[in-house]
Design a protein around this motif. Structure first.
Motif, PDB file in Angstrom:
ATOM      1  N   VAL A 158       0.976  -1.035  -0.397  1.00  0.00           N
ATOM      2  CA  VAL A 158       0.150   0.038  -0.015  1.00  0.00           C
ATOM      3  C   VAL A 158       0.735   1.240   0.151  1.00  0.00           C
ATOM      4  CG1 VAL A 158      -1.966   1.016   1.201  1.00  0.00           C
ATOM      5  CG2 VAL A 158      -1.785  -1.205   0.874  1.00  0.00           C
ATOM      6  N   THR A 159       1.511   1.322   0.942  1.00  0.00           N
ATOM      7  CA  THR A 159       2.348   2.883   0.969  1.00  0.00           C
ATOM      8  C   THR A 159       3.954   2.482   0.717  1.00  0.00           C
ATOM      9  OG1 THR A 159       1.092   3.052   2.894  1.00  0.00           O
ATOM     10  CG2 THR A 159       3.669   4.252   2.494  1.00  0.00           C
ATOM     11  N   GLN A 160       4.451   3.020   0.223  1.00  0.00           N
ATOM     12  CA  GLN A 160       5.964   2.315  -0.324  1.00  0.00           C
ATOM     13  C   GLN A 160       6.901   3.557  -0.176  1.00  0.00           C
ATOM     14  OE1 GLN A 160       5.909   3.371  -4.955  1.00  0.00           O
ATOM     15  NE2 GLN A 160       4.684   1.311  -4.859  1.00  0.00           N
ATOM     16  N   ALA A 161       6.801   3.840   0.056  1.00  0.00           N
ATOM     17  CA  ALA A 161       7.739   5.343   0.995  1.00  0.00           C
ATOM     18  C   ALA A 161       6.979   6.419   1.926  1.00  0.00           C
ATOM     19  CB  ALA A 161       8.835   5.974  -0.080  1.00  0.00           C
ATOM     20  N   LEU A 162       7.939   7.054   2.587  1.00  0.00           N
ATOM     21  CA  LEU A 162       7.709   8.337   3.045  1.00  0.00           C
ATOM     22  C   LEU A 162       8.584   9.120   2.660  1.00  0.00           C
ATOM     23  CD1 LEU A 162       7.135  10.743   5.116  1.00  0.00           C
ATOM     24  CD2 LEU A 162       7.799   9.557   6.662  1.00  0.00           C
ATOM     25  N   THR A 163       8.331  10.029   1.717  1.00  0.00           N
ATOM     26  CA  THR A 163       9.137  11.432   0.808  1.00  0.00           C
ATOM     27  C   THR A 163       9.559  12.054   1.705  1.00  0.00           C
ATOM     28  OG1 THR A 163       7.277  11.451  -0.126  1.00  0.00           O
ATOM     29  CG2 THR A 163       8.333   9.956  -1.050  1.00  0.00           C
ATOM     30  N   PRO A 220      -3.277   5.929  -4.369  1.00  0.00           N
ATOM     31  CA  PRO A 220      -3.721   6.951  -4.006  1.00  0.00           C
ATOM     32  C   PRO A 220      -5.589   6.992  -3.492  1.00  0.00           C
ATOM     33  CG  PRO A 220      -2.527   8.057  -5.200  1.00  0.00           C
ATOM     34  CD  PRO A 220      -2.530   6.380  -5.769  1.00  0.00           C
ATOM     35  N   ALA A 221      -6.888   6.347  -4.644  1.00  0.00           N
ATOM     36  CA  ALA A 221      -7.744   6.967  -4.697  1.00  0.00           C
ATOM     37  C   ALA A 221      -8.465   5.174  -3.243  1.00  0.00           C
ATOM     38  CB  ALA A 221      -8.012   6.945  -5.750  1.00  0.00           C
ATOM     39  N   LEU A 224      -6.935   6.904   0.116  1.00  0.00           N
ATOM     40  CA  LEU A 224      -8.353   7.511   0.396  1.00  0.00           C
ATOM     41  C   LEU A 224      -9.465   7.163   0.971  1.00  0.00           C
ATOM     42  CD1 LEU A 224      -6.832  10.676  -2.077  1.00  0.00           C
ATOM     43  CD2 LEU A 224      -6.788  10.671   0.462  1.00  0.00           C
ATOM     44  N   HIS A 225      -9.776   6.172   0.303  1.00  0.00           N
ATOM     45  CA  HIS A 225     -11.172   5.739   0.347  1.00  0.00           C
ATOM     46  C   HIS A 225     -11.242   5.004   1.574  1.00  0.00           C
ATOM     47  CE1 HIS A 225     -15.377   3.792  -0.806  1.00  0.00           C
ATOM     48  NE2 HIS A 225     -14.316   2.675  -0.137  1.00  0.00           N
ATOM     49  N   VAL A 226     -10.408   4.576   1.520  1.00  0.00           N
ATOM     50  CA  VAL A 226     -10.316   3.906   3.073  1.00  0.00           C
ATOM     51  C   VAL A 226      -9.789   4.737   4.060  1.00  0.00           C
ATOM     52  CG1 VAL A 226      -9.032   2.034   4.625  1.00  0.00           C
ATOM     53  CG2 VAL A 226      -9.498   1.181   2.488  1.00  0.00           C
ATOM     54  N   ALA A 227      -9.325   5.791   4.640  1.00  0.00           N
ATOM     55  CA  ALA A 227      -9.336   6.853   4.635  1.00  0.00           C
ATOM     56  C   ALA A 227     -10.940   7.672   5.342  1.00  0.00           C
ATOM     57  CB  ALA A 227      -8.567   8.006   4.664  1.00  0.00           C
ATOM     58  N   VAL A 234     -11.376  13.705   4.600  1.00  0.00           N
ATOM     59  CA  VAL A 234     -10.218  13.381   3.252  1.00  0.00           C
ATOM     60  C   VAL A 234     -10.502  14.571   2.363  1.00  0.00           C
ATOM     61  CG1 VAL A 234      -9.634  12.122   1.091  1.00  0.00           C
ATOM     62  CG2 VAL A 234      -9.908  11.088   3.191  1.00  0.00           C
ATOM     63  N   ALA A 235      -9.393  15.844   2.081  1.00  0.00           N
ATOM     64  CA  ALA A 235     -10.137  16.440   1.026  1.00  0.00           C
ATOM     65  C   ALA A 235      -8.667  16.484  -0.184  1.00  0.00           C
ATOM     66  CB  ALA A 235      -9.285  18.171   2.079  1.00  0.00           C
ATOM     67  N   GLY A 236      -8.956  16.403  -1.224  1.00  0.00           N
ATOM     68  CA  GLY A 236      -7.922  16.011  -2.191  1.00  0.00           C
ATOM     69  C   GLY A 236      -7.247  15.173  -1.806  1.00  0.00           C
TER      70      GLY A 236
END
Length: 249
Positions: A158-163, A220-221, A224-227, A234-236
Motif C-alpha cells: 500500500v505505502t512504498q515510501a515516506l518521501t 492513492p484513490a 483515500l477511500h479507506v481513510a 479527506v480533502a484532495g
C-alpha cells in the motif's frame, strides 16, 4: 569515514495511542513492529511502524506532567513531535548544535545505540535527535528502538515510501537555514533540506510546526477511500491524522 546522515524516524504524539495507531495501520497498510517498554519511564507508551526503512512512531502520555502531554497542550495536538536522524557521530552533531545555542535535552546510551536529543524550544518546530548504532551503518541493519526484527514488518503493498516532511514557519527560509545548520545540510533555494532518503520542505505558515508527511503509495484513490471509511475528513489527496497532514501521491 564519509559524513552519513539519514532520516531514521518520525515521531507523532497523540492523546491516546490505540486509535491513531489503528488508523495509520489500516489506512496506510503498515504493521506495528515494536512497542518499546523503555519509554514508560517518561510516562509514555508507543508503537513503531516501518515505512520502508523509515520508522513512523506514535507516542501517547499515560500520566500527567510528561513532555509529550505538554506538547499536546501547547499546540492543541497539531504538529509532529520529533525528527530522528542516524549519523556517524551524534555527540559531534550535539556539540555543533550547542555551539549555535541549541541545548542538549537528553542523552540516551543503551549500547550499541547512542542518541543525543536536542531541546525542542531551541530546535523550533519539533525535537531533533541524532543517533548511531555501533556496527550498523546499513540502513536495514540493527536499530534497537524499533525492536529486534523490525525489518520483517516492512510492507510495501500500500505505502512504498515516506518521501517528504513538511515544516511550517512564518519565515520558512530562516527556519530551513536553522535546521540546516543543526543537521549539517544547507537548504536549497526552495527552502528544502535534501537527505539521501527524504526531503524536508519548509513552507509558510502561521506557527512553527512539523505540518505534513508526504507518502508515495500504490493506489492513492483506494487509500483515500479507506481513510473516508474510517471517518477521517479527506480533502484532495490528504487527511489529518496524529496531528499532521498525511498527503499521498
Amino acid at each position: 569515514m564519509a559524513p552519513y546522515m539519514r532520516l531514521r524516524q518520525i515521531c507523532l504524539v497523540a492523546p491516546q495511542l490505540a486509535p491513531v495507531v489503528a488508523d495509520i495501520a489500516e489506512i496506510m497498510g503498515l504493521s506495528v513492529c515494536y512497542r518499546d517498554g523503555n519509554v514508560a519511564k517518561y510516562g509514555l507508551e508507543n508503537a513503531l511502524l516501518p515505512v520502508d526503512t523509515i520508522l513512523l512512531e506514535v507516542v501517547a502520555p499515560f500520566k500527567d506532567g510528561t513532555t509529550a502531554g505538554r506538547f499536546i497542550e501547547k499546540t492543541g495536538g497539531r504538529g509532529g513531535y520529533m525528527a530522528i536522524f542516524c549519523c556517524n557521530d551524534p555527540d559531534e552533531r550535539g556539540r555543533n548544535a550547542n555551539a549555535m545555542g541549541v541545548r542538549t535535552a537528553n542523552v540516551i546510551d543503551h549500547a550499541p545505540y547512542h542518541g543525543v536529543q536536542l531541546h525542542p524550544r531551541d530546535c523550533r518546530a519539533a525535537f531533533i535527535e541524532f543517533n548511531h548504532t555501533e556496527g550498523s551503518d546499513d540502513i536495514l541493519g540493527a536499530y534497537p528502538p524499533a525492536g529486534p526484527d523490525w525489518q520483517k514488518y516492512i510492507r510495501k503493498d500500500v505505502t512504498q515510501a515516506l518521501t517528504t516532511v513538511e515544516m511550517q514557519s512564518p519565515d520558512p527560509q530562516e527556519l530551513a537555514a536553522h535546521w540546516g545548520r543543526i543537521i549539517g545540510i544547507p537548504p536549497n533555494a526552495g527552502a528544502e533540506l535534501k537527505l539521501p532518503n527524504a526531503t524536508f520542505r519548509f513552507v509558510e505558515g502561521a506557527s512553527e510546526i512539523m505540518s505534513a508527511l508526504e507518502f508515495r503509495v500504490t493506489d492513492p484513490a483506494s487509500l483515500l477511500h479507506v481513510a473516508k471509511a474510517r471517518g477521517l475528513a479527506v480533502a484532495g489527496h490528504e487527511f489529518l491524522l496524529g496531528g499532521v497532514t498525511f498527503r499521498v501521491g
